[in-house]
Write a protein that holds these residues in place. Structure first.
Motif, short mmCIF file in Angstrom:
data_model
loop_
_atom_site.label_atom_id
_atom_site.label_comp_id
_atom_site.label_asym_id
_atom_site.label_seq_id
_atom_site.Cartn_x
_atom_site.Cartn_y
_atom_site.Cartn_z
N GLU A 304 0.83 -1.21 0.00
CA GLU A 304 0.00 0.00 0.00
C GLU A 304 0.87 1.25 0.00
OE1 GLU A 304 -3.02 0.14 3.14
OE2 GLU A 304 -3.80 -1.74 2.32
N TYR A 307 2.37 1.81 -3.41
CA TYR A 307 1.46 2.43 -4.38
C TYR A 307 1.53 3.95 -4.25
CZ TYR A 307 -0.70 -2.24 -4.59
OH TYR A 307 -0.92 -3.58 -4.72
N ARG A 308 1.56 4.43 -2.99
CA ARG A 308 1.65 5.88 -2.78
C ARG A 308 2.98 6.41 -3.31
NH1 ARG A 308 -2.43 4.12 -1.74
NH2 ARG A 308 -3.87 4.47 -0.03
N ASP A 310 4.66 5.18 -5.69
CA ASP A 310 4.58 5.18 -7.16
C ASP A 310 3.92 6.47 -7.64
OD1 ASP A 310 5.08 3.76 -9.61
OD2 ASP A 310 2.92 3.49 -9.79
N ALA A 311 2.83 6.87 -6.95
CA ALA A 311 2.16 8.12 -7.32
C ALA A 311 3.11 9.29 -7.10
CB ALA A 311 0.89 8.29 -6.50
N GLY A 314 5.70 9.59 -9.78
CA GLY A 314 5.17 10.22 -10.99
C GLY A 314 5.24 11.74 -10.90
N HIS A 315 4.95 12.26 -9.71
CA HIS A 315 4.97 13.72 -9.56
C HIS A 315 6.38 14.27 -9.56
CE1 HIS A 315 0.77 14.67 -9.07
NE2 HIS A 315 0.65 13.48 -8.52
N LYS A 376 0.63 20.99 8.22
CA LYS A 376 -0.78 21.34 8.16
C LYS A 376 -1.01 22.71 8.79
CE LYS A 376 -2.60 16.64 8.23
NZ LYS A 376 -3.24 15.62 9.09
N ILE A 394 -0.13 23.65 -6.90
CA ILE A 394 -0.57 22.24 -6.98
C ILE A 394 0.55 21.21 -6.87
CG2 ILE A 394 -1.58 20.50 -8.52
CD1 ILE A 394 -3.71 22.37 -9.25
N VAL A 397 1.90 20.99 -3.33
CA VAL A 397 0.87 20.58 -2.37
C VAL A 397 0.54 19.10 -2.54
CG1 VAL A 397 -1.57 20.84 -1.80
CG2 VAL A 397 -0.14 22.85 -2.01
N THR A 398 0.50 18.65 -3.81
CA THR A 398 0.22 17.24 -4.06
C THR A 398 1.33 16.38 -3.47
OG1 THR A 398 -0.81 17.90 -6.11
CG2 THR A 398 -0.38 15.57 -5.83
N SER A 401 0.95 16.29 0.17
CA SER A 401 -0.18 15.47 0.57
C SER A 401 0.14 13.98 0.45
CB SER A 401 -1.37 15.85 -0.30
OG SER A 401 -2.36 14.91 -0.23
N LEU A 402 0.85 13.61 -0.63
CA LEU A 402 1.24 12.21 -0.79
C LEU A 402 2.21 11.80 0.31
CD1 LEU A 402 1.58 11.90 -4.66
CD2 LEU A 402 0.06 10.57 -3.20
N ASP A 405 0.30 10.99 3.29
CA ASP A 405 -0.22 9.63 3.10
C ASP A 405 0.84 8.59 3.44
OD1 ASP A 405 -2.63 10.39 2.23
OD2 ASP A 405 -2.51 9.39 0.28
N ARG B 308 -3.04 4.73 -9.06
CA ARG B 308 -3.52 6.10 -8.86
C ARG B 308 -4.92 6.09 -8.25
NH1 ARG B 308 0.83 5.84 -10.20
NH2 ARG B 308 2.09 7.05 -11.68
N LEU B 391 -4.82 24.71 3.86
CA LEU B 391 -5.11 23.39 4.39
C LEU B 391 -6.49 22.91 3.92
CD1 LEU B 391 -4.03 21.16 6.22
CD2 LEU B 391 -5.35 22.16 8.07
N VAL B 397 -7.62 19.80 -3.97
CA VAL B 397 -6.55 19.97 -4.95
C VAL B 397 -5.84 18.64 -5.19
CG1 VAL B 397 -4.29 21.00 -5.32
CG2 VAL B 397 -6.17 22.41 -4.59
N THR B 398 -5.65 17.86 -4.12
CA THR B 398 -5.00 16.56 -4.29
C THR B 398 -5.87 15.64 -5.14
OG1 THR B 398 -4.09 16.84 -2.10
CG2 THR B 398 -3.94 14.66 -3.04
#
Lengths: 480, 480
Positions: A304, A307-308, A310-311, A314-315, A376, A394, A397-398, A401-402, A405, B308, B391, B397-398
């Motif tokens: 699991e 997988y994160r 991997d995302a 990509g970024h 946060k 973006i 922030v992405t 955020s990942l 996760d 994803r 926040l 956005v994510t």
């Protein structure tokens, strides 16, 4: 002549092509031989246990062939000695667990099916000369169809598939050959004893000569997978994502980061290793009822997390790069999250490897969680007001955020490893003791990342970490 | 008496426990039987081909048993008829490809190893009575060790693993038994012919009686996996994520969304199906050199998209919900991206199933891309200035960013499916023709999602879509 000309041209070109093919043949053959040789060498060097296994199979087979060579043994068993050879070829697997599982399946299935086959034979005998073949055919049909269907049950398929195959085989052979052979009981006895001889020689050689334990492999693969994720999270190019965007440098050593990819598809390998491990007796630090199931839980959670990652990967590789001003603001928190999660995973991996309580992983995960909280709070603050252009925000922030996760996933992994530690009674290490060295295995010498320091014990007195560099980590490739 | 008392108590409690165990036994047995029966029923209903396969194996085995029953046949082959029974049990696999692959491997390996074994036998013969067993033992050792090592090569393991096993087996048996048996050539001939009889009866029954084609399974599984992702992306609760946050409703039918999870670990199944498919002759719409490799490419890209979606799913389920005001602003673009990606994947799946050129998928993916562009432009605009609290922005956005990722993944899948369509010469459908119905298979009647309309042809004249509801999609569970 004019009509012939194109044909003769064609002929000539065909001839020259054939000539060229023959001329190039030795070169291509040499190239092929060299390629195969280097492939073979790499295959052997990647895991020297493959060579040992091949020699072990040869040894067992030569040993069992003695039944044919030497008169007294041959007189006892006759042609049935063939079954011993067959058993060795079919039962001898790479790991002890797989060999034991197959051997036990074969022996028990032969015993059971032999008894049932005898019973079927006697029952059919009662129906006279005409009824016997019909009834025997019916028995074989019903038995084969039922056993084949039972093989579809997932739980039975995982552990007893081979046993059912042998059950069908032996039942058919005994009940059918019994129709001809009067000395059926002797045949059954010979078959069983030769199978026992073949199977036990497999098991003995597989345990005594450099044994390969599936349980140990599973144990190592789980630790290795966590290390692979740690390698990604601790890699400079991940950490410098925020810095590099600032400098505008292109990240070109991204190939280092592909290690985690193998974790994505590790499920089937782990499951088969766990199935084999259950057959194994206690060995080394593993007791008989070692909690192998818990390893699968850790494996699932590691995937699991992968997988994160991997995302995230990509970024990090995308063309749209984050704005330097934004990056610099969240850089610290993100770096801390990535690094501390990575360190935590490495601690867990080291703890699993050394079978010590990974108590030192807890501070790391709480550091990562504090960083996530800080991030946060920081994002909540008004510092962002000047950045109206959200598109520029973006990417970072992405990524942030990942990373949050990933911190959550890491926490879950930590929980399951701690559960394993309590289930398997891992040694708890006194934090005042001086750091031990980790187990030294065969490392991949060309990959410096896997040799990152692996502190067994971290002394936390003033919040600083005391790391000592041990040997390279065991990095075996397992292919079952 | 006082000393005896605890012991007698213990005895009494032990007795009562045993009594209780025996009393509860019938109940537990009944419960177990009922559970097993319902499991069996479900297993059979999930895929009726399992029942057919079981009957086919029984049939083949009874057929081959004729060799024992009837005198003339038995006189010809004698005890060697046993090999036919063994071949049927070992070679008969679920799909035609696997059966053919194993059968060919077995026949060729027996032929080759038999010849080599004979040669080894003759060579050893030259060294006299003393040298023969030593030399034969050496041959067996070298051959077994080499072949076992060769089995570790990944490419050989995938296609010829069973052949090598039989090679080791036959070589050992022939070279060793030759030491005893003067009629070795006859033995080799009998073994080969009985194996051919057993193998060919397997192949014939497996092809003639309701054949299970691995290629068709691979074809369906690839389409099904794309549909599973489409189910997720088109599911109301994904689309209403933005709406629901507005209403503050809790999403409680999340279990519907778990279908994609099986895609994450589909790699090994797809690879083994592709390996089996390569053995199969042309059947139905599949020609001999169907581009099975391209299916693996599509499978890999589908999995990337599934990773994803897994990350997206985590965000949709997280406790931190997006702010309604922000959601409403990006709702339209996100909904369009999700819906159009889902539709595109469904179009692709339908195209693959029907083996028609999925030209109607292109408009959908371009719609999704336009929505992604719009979203980016929108985010760039100053509409966001009043939202200083970043926040609150992060969740939406994510989600938006992951959806952009998914659109990119979908585009990659589209490319690879179009490549497959051109490689396999899929029919191109004239968009002016009235919509056809898709192939109707066995659908899972309890899952309404898989019965969503599957338009084969979309008439795009005024931008509106013309959908007609065909039968349910084929939804077979494949377990190899």
């Amino acid at each position: 002549m004019e009509i012939d000309s194109p044909a003769s041209h064609e002929k000539a070109s065909l001839f020259s092509r054939v000539w060229w093919w023959f001329e190039a043949l030795p070169k291509r053959l040499t190239a092929k031989v060299i390629e195969t040789a280097s492939n073979t060498k790499r295959l052997a060097q990647d895991d020297t246990r493959r060579v040992t296994h091949s020699i072990k199979v040869g040894l067992a087979l030569s040993l069992v062939s003695l039944f044919y060579y030497y008169q007294p043994l041959y007189d006892n068993f006759g042609v049935s000695a063939m079954w011993a050879v067959m058993t060795v070829v079919v039962v001898f697997e790479f790991s002890v667990g797989a060999t034991l599982g197959k051997g036990l399946n074969r022996a028990l299935a032969t015993l059971l099916a032999g008894a049932l086959g005898l019973g079927a034979h006697h029952l059919a005998n009662l129906f006279g000369h005409k009824g016997e073949p019909i009834l025997l055919g019916l028995f074989v049909f019903i038995q084969a169809a039922t056993s084949t269907f039972v093989r579809f049950f997932p739980k039975i398929k995982a552990r007893y598939d081979y046993g059912l195959l042998i059950f069908i085989l032996t039942f058919s052979l005994i009940s059918v050959s019994g129709f001809r052979d009067a000395e059926i009981l002797e045949l059954a006895h010979k078959r069983l004893s030769t199978i026992l001889i073949g199977g036990s020689s497999c098991v003995i050689i597989s345990i005594l000569v450099r044994p390969v334990w599936a349980g140990e492999d599973l144990h190592n693969v789980i630790a290795l997978n966590m290390e692979k994720l740690a390698n990604f999270l601790e890699h400079p190019s991940v950490i410098e994502y925020f810095n590099k965007s600032e400098n505008g440098d292109s990240n070109d050593d991204k190939s280092f980061l592909q290690g985690y990819k193998s974790v994505l598809n590790s499920k089937s390998n782990e499951e088969s290793l766990a199935n084999f491990a259950r057959w194994e007796p206690c060995h080394g630090q593993f007791h008989f009822r070692h909690p192998w199931k818990q390893y699968l839980t850790i494996g699932n959670r590691t995937r699991e997390c992968a997988y994160r990652i991997d995302a995230l990967s990509g970024h990090l590789n995308s063309d749209i790069q984050a704005k330097p001003e934004i990056c610099s603001k969240i850089q610290e928190a993100c770096t801390t999250m990535s690094l501390e999660s990575g360190k935590c995973l490495r601690e867990l991996a080291c703890g699993v490897r050394a079978m010590t309580h990974p108590s030192s992983a807890k501070p790391q995960i709480s550091k990562a969680k504090i960083a996530a909280k800080k991030l946060k709070l920081f994002l909540k603050s008004s510092l962002w007001e000047q950045d109206a252009d959200l598109l520029a925000v973006i990417p970072s922030v992405t990524v942030a955020s990942l990373l949050i996760d990933i911190v959550n996933c890491t926490e879950k992994i930590t929980d399951s490893v701690l559960e394993l530690a309590s289930l398997a009674h891992f040694e708890s290490v006194d934090p005042t003791v001086s750091p031990e060295k980790s187990q030294v295995g065969q490392g991949e010498s060309d990959k410096p990342l896997t040799e990152i320091a692996c502190p067994q014990v971290v002394i936390i007195l003033d919040g600083s970490e005391n790391e000592n560099p041990p040997g390279p980590l065991t990095n075996r490739h397992i292919e079952m």
